[in-house]
Design an enzyme around this catalytic site. Sequence first.
Site, mmCIF file in Angstrom:
data_model
loop_
_atom_site.group_PDB
_atom_site.id
_atom_site.type_symbol
_atom_site.label_atom_id
_atom_site.label_comp_id
_atom_site.label_asym_id
_atom_site.label_seq_id
_atom_site.Cartn_x
_atom_site.Cartn_y
_atom_site.Cartn_z
ATOM 1 N N GLY A 16 0.064 3.391 1.509
ATOM 2 C CA GLY A 16 1.039 2.897 0.524
ATOM 3 C C GLY A 16 0.612 1.662 -0.145
ATOM 4 O O GLY A 16 -0.440 0.798 0.029
ATOM 5 N N ARG A 17 1.478 1.361 -1.312
ATOM 6 C CA ARG A 17 1.145 0.434 -2.080
ATOM 7 C C ARG A 17 2.384 -0.399 -2.561
ATOM 8 O O ARG A 17 3.441 0.202 -2.819
ATOM 9 C CB ARG A 17 0.639 0.861 -3.492
ATOM 10 C CG ARG A 17 0.075 -0.193 -4.713
ATOM 11 C CD ARG A 17 -0.484 0.493 -5.726
ATOM 12 N NE ARG A 17 -1.950 1.014 -5.214
ATOM 13 C CZ ARG A 17 -3.113 0.245 -5.573
ATOM 14 N NH1 ARG A 17 -2.969 -0.945 -6.060
ATOM 15 N NH2 ARG A 17 -4.179 0.914 -4.912
ATOM 16 N N GLY A 18 2.486 -1.810 -2.478
ATOM 17 C CA GLY A 18 3.538 -2.689 -2.868
ATOM 18 C C GLY A 18 3.493 -3.641 -3.784
ATOM 19 O O GLY A 18 2.210 -3.416 -4.612
ATOM 20 N N ARG A 19 4.303 -4.540 -4.009
ATOM 21 C CA ARG A 19 4.117 -5.494 -5.194
ATOM 22 C C ARG A 19 2.914 -6.282 -5.210
ATOM 23 O O ARG A 19 2.406 -6.823 -6.044
ATOM 24 C CB ARG A 19 5.468 -6.435 -5.124
ATOM 25 C CG ARG A 19 5.745 -7.018 -6.432
ATOM 26 C CD ARG A 19 7.135 -7.362 -6.542
ATOM 27 N NE ARG A 19 7.843 -8.139 -5.357
ATOM 28 C CZ ARG A 19 8.248 -8.933 -5.416
ATOM 29 N NH1 ARG A 19 8.156 -9.925 -6.819
ATOM 30 N NH2 ARG A 19 8.798 -9.632 -4.365
ATOM 31 N N PHE A 20 2.520 -6.791 -4.063
ATOM 32 C CA PHE A 20 1.571 -7.544 -3.697
ATOM 33 C C PHE A 20 0.351 -7.190 -3.175
ATOM 34 O O PHE A 20 -0.719 -7.891 -2.878
ATOM 35 C CB PHE A 20 1.949 -8.788 -2.634
ATOM 36 C CG PHE A 20 3.221 -9.498 -3.315
ATOM 37 C CD1 PHE A 20 3.235 -10.363 -4.585
ATOM 38 C CD2 PHE A 20 4.505 -9.257 -2.920
ATOM 39 C CE1 PHE A 20 4.324 -10.871 -4.876
ATOM 40 C CE2 PHE A 20 5.565 -10.066 -3.192
ATOM 41 C CZ PHE A 20 5.430 -10.601 -4.419
ATOM 42 N N GLY A 21 0.021 -5.782 -2.802
ATOM 43 C CA GLY A 21 -1.193 -5.304 -1.989
ATOM 44 C C GLY A 21 -1.062 -3.655 -1.699
ATOM 45 O O GLY A 21 -0.050 -3.134 -2.063
ATOM 46 N N VAL A 23 -1.644 -0.952 1.803
ATOM 47 C CA VAL A 23 -1.674 -0.704 3.275
ATOM 48 C C VAL A 23 -2.673 0.441 3.463
ATOM 49 O O VAL A 23 -2.420 1.527 2.772
ATOM 50 C CB VAL A 23 -0.376 -0.429 3.742
ATOM 51 C CG1 VAL A 23 -0.416 -0.176 5.164
ATOM 52 C CG2 VAL A 23 0.557 -1.627 3.807
ATOM 53 N N LYS A 38 -2.742 -4.342 6.193
ATOM 54 C CA LYS A 38 -2.123 -4.751 5.010
ATOM 55 C C LYS A 38 -2.590 -5.895 4.303
ATOM 56 O O LYS A 38 -3.194 -6.820 4.658
ATOM 57 C CB LYS A 38 -0.661 -5.305 5.481
ATOM 58 C CG LYS A 38 0.149 -5.659 4.215
ATOM 59 C CD LYS A 38 1.459 -6.066 4.913
ATOM 60 C CE LYS A 38 2.460 -6.619 3.701
ATOM 61 N NZ LYS A 38 3.751 -6.952 4.271
ATOM 62 N N ASP A 134 15.237 -8.395 4.551
ATOM 63 C CA ASP A 134 14.975 -7.478 3.865
ATOM 64 C C ASP A 134 14.963 -6.070 4.559
ATOM 65 O O ASP A 134 14.174 -5.330 4.703
ATOM 66 C CB ASP A 134 13.554 -7.590 3.068
ATOM 67 C CG ASP A 134 13.625 -6.553 1.945
ATOM 68 O OD1 ASP A 134 14.604 -6.190 1.398
ATOM 69 O OD2 ASP A 134 12.528 -6.216 1.549
#
Length: 276
Positions: A16-21, A23, A38, A134
């Site tokens: 997976g991919r998020g705002r800051f990096g 996984v 992560k 969150d």
Amino acid sequence: MTELLKQDYVVFSELGRGRFGVVSRCVAVDSGESFAVKSIDKRVISAGDSLDTQCLLSEPKILHLLSRHPHITAIHGVYEDETHLHMVIDLCSSSDLHTRIISRVIPEPEAASLMRQLMQAVAHCHRLGVAHRDIKPDNILFDQENQLKLADFGSAEMIKEDELMSGLVGTPYYVAPEVLAGGEYNEKVDVWSSGVVLYVMLAGFPPFYGDSAVEIFQAVLRGNLRFPSRAFHGVSSAAKDLLRRMLSRDVSRRFSAEQVLRHPWFTIASESMATG
């Protein structure tokens, strides 16, 4: 990627991919056991909001503090190089709660089992002075044994007893009204968010919604909690009572995580599962 991480783990596909990096899945060289890593890009967060920087860089410390709770993702190692912070955490390869609830409404006994696990994790956080900030279905994962794991403490904050927090943190449908109001707030924001998760599990849609983020925020601030008969005709009065207590706009009247766990709905729902 840091050489020390490469010595200890073989890193494979991106999960997976998020705002800051990102996984990714990784495997320990010595044991062959699978984990997730992560990787946070420090350049991205240092160029952004200072609150993001503070929270994301404190995440390993918070995970160490909370570690080894059965319903919280555990941290197994931290590696850092010039550009990235890498955290090796539990691999939760089953679908997250978001994936489960978009395909079906969760039956009440199953929802009670999931909510008990989630609130045990939240109560553990609060006892140790950590607010997650969150909680949402995307951050509620499941391991290979189908055990619930609360994940992603990138927005979490450590607070002392009777201390308050500030800052607009959270996700539109799930954020508590006192956060949106712009003042100070306490750890009960997690109870509100968990209450929204419970509502969505039982109804299939959120209690406060709109066509844009602004409309959603306005609906949350109004906090007009309803139980439409088309979605709640089969839901027990005990479940609705608990939802009212979790989704109380008056923070002083809103249940704590410990109070949620003591609510009779959990006993009623488990008895229903046993006899059903």
